[in-house]
Design a protein around this motif. Structure first.
Motif, PDB file in Angstrom:
ATOM      1  N   TYR A   1      57.226  81.040  44.028  1.00  0.00           N
ATOM      2  CA  TYR A   1      58.346  80.749  43.962  1.00  0.00           C
ATOM      3  C   TYR A   1      58.411  80.078  42.316  1.00  0.00           C
ATOM      4  O   TYR A   1      58.277  78.439  43.004  1.00  0.00           O
ATOM      5  N   ASP A   2      59.004  79.866  41.488  1.00  0.00           N
ATOM      6  CA  ASP A   2      59.120  79.286  40.612  1.00  0.00           C
ATOM      7  C   ASP A   2      60.460  77.954  41.106  1.00  0.00           C
ATOM      8  O   ASP A   2      61.584  78.110  41.143  1.00  0.00           O
ATOM      9  N   VAL A   3      59.819  76.584  41.499  1.00  0.00           N
ATOM     10  CA  VAL A   3      60.538  75.073  41.688  1.00  0.00           C
ATOM     11  C   VAL A   3      62.043  74.991  40.732  1.00  0.00           C
ATOM     12  O   VAL A   3      63.406  75.236  41.471  1.00  0.00           O
TER      13      VAL A   3
ATOM     14  N   TRP B   1      56.675  72.514  55.877  1.00  0.00           N
ATOM     15  CA  TRP B   1      57.963  72.420  55.116  1.00  0.00           C
ATOM     16  C   TRP B   1      58.330  71.963  54.259  1.00  0.00           C
ATOM     17  O   TRP B   1      59.234  71.884  53.833  1.00  0.00           O
ATOM     18  N   LEU B   2      57.357  71.451  53.070  1.00  0.00           N
ATOM     19  CA  LEU B   2      57.414  70.589  52.355  1.00  0.00           C
ATOM     20  C   LEU B   2      57.175  71.751  51.185  1.00  0.00           C
ATOM     21  O   LEU B   2      57.220  71.281  50.066  1.00  0.00           O
ATOM     22  N   ASN B   3      57.093  72.835  51.866  1.00  0.00           N
ATOM     23  CA  ASN B   3      56.587  74.027  50.312  1.00  0.00           C
ATOM     24  C   ASN B   3      58.066  75.392  50.306  1.00  0.00           C
ATOM     25  O   ASN B   3      58.615  75.280  51.725  1.00  0.00           O
ATOM     26  N   GLN B   4      58.318  74.516  49.718  1.00  0.00           N
ATOM     27  CA  GLN B   4      59.303  75.140  49.155  1.00  0.00           C
ATOM     28  C   GLN B   4      59.958  76.354  49.455  1.00  0.00           C
ATOM     29  O   GLN B   4      60.872  77.753  49.200  1.00  0.00           O
TER      30      GLN B   4
ATOM     31  N   VAL C   1      55.739  74.234  38.456  1.00  0.00           N
ATOM     32  CA  VAL C   1      55.402  74.057  39.669  1.00  0.00           C
ATOM     33  C   VAL C   1      56.202  75.293  40.226  1.00  0.00           C
ATOM     34  O   VAL C   1      57.251  76.216  40.247  1.00  0.00           O
ATOM     35  N   ILE C   2      54.868  75.746  41.505  1.00  0.00           N
ATOM     36  CA  ILE C   2      55.226  77.363  41.956  1.00  0.00           C
ATOM     37  C   ILE C   2      54.413  76.708  42.909  1.00  0.00           C
ATOM     38  O   ILE C   2      53.675  75.944  43.435  1.00  0.00           O
TER      39      ILE C   2
ATOM     40  N   THR D   1      70.139  86.154  40.409  1.00  0.00           N
ATOM     41  CA  THR D   1      71.499  85.062  40.644  1.00  0.00           C
ATOM     42  C   THR D   1      71.814  83.641  41.406  1.00  0.00           C
ATOM     43  O   THR D   1      71.726  82.901  42.148  1.00  0.00           O
ATOM     44  N   ALA D   2      70.227  83.669  41.475  1.00  0.00           N
ATOM     45  CA  ALA D   2      69.070  82.227  42.314  1.00  0.00           C
ATOM     46  C   ALA D   2      69.564  80.866  42.228  1.00  0.00           C
ATOM     47  O   ALA D   2      69.629  80.895  40.117  1.00  0.00           O
ATOM     48  N   GLN D   3      69.904  79.978  42.433  1.00  0.00           N
ATOM     49  CA  GLN D   3      69.560  79.082  41.589  1.00  0.00           C
ATOM     50  C   GLN D   3      69.058  77.664  42.167  1.00  0.00           C
ATOM     51  O   GLN D   3      68.909  77.803  44.002  1.00  0.00           O
ATOM     52  N   PRO D   4      68.189  76.338  41.694  1.00  0.00           N
ATOM     53  CA  PRO D   4      67.560  75.674  42.959  1.00  0.00           C
ATOM     54  C   PRO D   4      67.549  75.326  44.023  1.00  0.00           C
ATOM     55  O   PRO D   4      68.785  75.517  43.868  1.00  0.00           O
ATOM     56  N   PHE D   5      66.392  75.410  44.501  1.00  0.00           N
ATOM     57  CA  PHE D   5      66.964  74.493  46.196  1.00  0.00           C
ATOM     58  C   PHE D   5      67.956  73.401  46.244  1.00  0.00           C
ATOM     59  O   PHE D   5      66.887  72.428  45.194  1.00  0.00           O
ATOM     60  N   GLN D   6      68.269  72.827  46.671  1.00  0.00           N
ATOM     61  CA  GLN D   6      69.068  71.483  46.463  1.00  0.00           C
ATOM     62  C   GLN D   6      67.958  70.790  47.588  1.00  0.00           C
ATOM     63  O   GLN D   6      68.413  70.316  48.812  1.00  0.00           O
TER      64      GLN D   6
END
Length: 367
Positions: free
Chosen positions: A213-215, A289-292, A168-169, A330-335
């Motif tokens: 951004y790869d979700v 706003w739905l787009n991460q 998912v991008i 160092t990125a982590q997926p958004f919560q």
């Protein structure tokens, strides 16, 4: 109390009077030893004899009579809860000085200061100088489109969990990033001093920053272009889809908004023709706003672009590329916590609001 280092001076002296009296000393001697007036010693010794420790505290004084009545304060608060246009004032929103001026002009009080108005408003946490914008969903397919996006964030498509070879991008463009060359060098922060940035600057042009951004893998792919458009967006897609694991992926879902670079069925067909394993998924209208990737853009704005101090566009490009590498390390997926259940609750509340205020919903649909 008599010997405490943090005891207020008046309380300490009153306690000393009591201790001297407990040793049987007369008032005149206590006055000489403490340096107080005889009447002061007599007063606090008598109060302690009547009330004990509480008697050593100051008694409540009536003070000056209030300058304003509770009705006047309530009238100013009611005025603050009205739009300025309703009173005929040529203002977009109230401020404390303007409210004080309007209260005087309206005969609420002969005179009142802005600080008094501010104190009254603080009692009910009224801030008429602030505002928040809102919008009703106008997309007839809002629920269906939003649910598709939220399901993909939960690794689901058409009620079937995504497999290992499906990704998912989230993609979009950040337009008009300017290169503002400050006329004086930016000063580093120091002791009790914030960073200092000169206000005067020279314009060095602007560019667009496109990011994908790869979700679920929390990886960013970006590029800079002179402007946005179909070709720059397809260049971003090619940049991502020409590398693993996306080349050999079963499906790659591209979540985009309704910008001109990727709007409608033509954009989806264009993407599928270039990359058969790519699927374009649009967010509803007015629902970016739905787009991460917008969250990532907010990080870029705070940590890379602002304050804007670049010598030229090449420096802007270099910093954006360097930040991508730093972020990906160092990125982590958004919560992401907003689910389809939350979406249904939101739409249900909007439906109830529309039923209670039909005039607002009709205006929103007309807009």
């Amino acid at each position: 109390m008599a010997h405490g280092h943090k005891t207020p001076y008046q309380a300490r002296m009153r306690a000393q009077i009591v201790l001297h009296a407990a040793r049987g000393r007369p008032n005149a001697r206590i006055a000489r030893q403490t340096g107080l007036h005889l009447d002061t010693v007599r007063k606090w010794r008598g109060r302690f004899a009547e009330d004990g420790i509480p008697g050593l505290a100051d008694r409540r004084r009536p003070g000056r009579p209030p300058s304003f009545t509770a009705l006047q304060a309530a009238q100013v608060k009611a005025l603050a809860c009205q739009l300025p246009a309703e009173t005929g004032a040529p203002l977009s929103r109230w401020s404390c000085p303007e409210l004080a001026r309007e209260a005087i002009a309206g005969g609420i009080a002969p005179s009142v200061s802005a600080s008094t108005v501010r104190r009254w408003l603080d009692q009910d946490t009224l801030k008429p100088w602030q505002h928040r914008s809102w919008i009703f969903p106008s997309d007839p397919g809002f629920r269906i489109k939003a649910a598709h996006v939220l399901d993909l964030y939960a690794r689901t498509w058409d009620d079937i969990p995504l497999g290992e070879g499906e990704y998912v991008i989230s993609a979009d463009e950040k337009t008009s990033i300017q290169a503002r060359c400050r006329c004086h060098p930016t000063l580093a922060p120091g002791k009790a001093r914030a960073m200092r940035v000169n206000h005067t600057y020279g314009r060095g042009g602007a560019l667009a920053y496109l990011a994908a951004y790869d979700v679920h893998r929390a990886r960013v792919f970006g590029r800079t272009e002179p402007r946005t458009g179909i070709d720059p967006f397809m260049a971003l897609v090619t940049q991502v889809m020409s590398q693993e694991p996306y080349v050999s992926a079963k499906r790659v879902f591209w979540i985009v908004d309704n910008g001109s670079s990727h709007r409608g069925k033509k954009a989806a067909d264009r993407l599928a023709a270039a990359f058969p394993n790519a699927v374009m998924v649009h967010t509803p209208v007015h629902a970016s706003w739905l787009n991460q990737v917008e969250i990532y853009f907010s990080v870029v704005q705070r940590r890379v672009v602002s304050p804007n101090d670049f010598t030229d566009l090449d420096e802007v490009r270099d910093r954006l590329r360097a930040f991508e590498d730093r972020y990906n390390a160092t990125a982590q997926p958004f919560q992401w916590k907003f689910t389809t259940s939350d979406l249904d609750d939101l739409l249900a509340r909007l439906d109830r609001h529309a039923a209670d205020h039909p005039e607002e919903s009709s205006i929103a649909l007309a807009a």
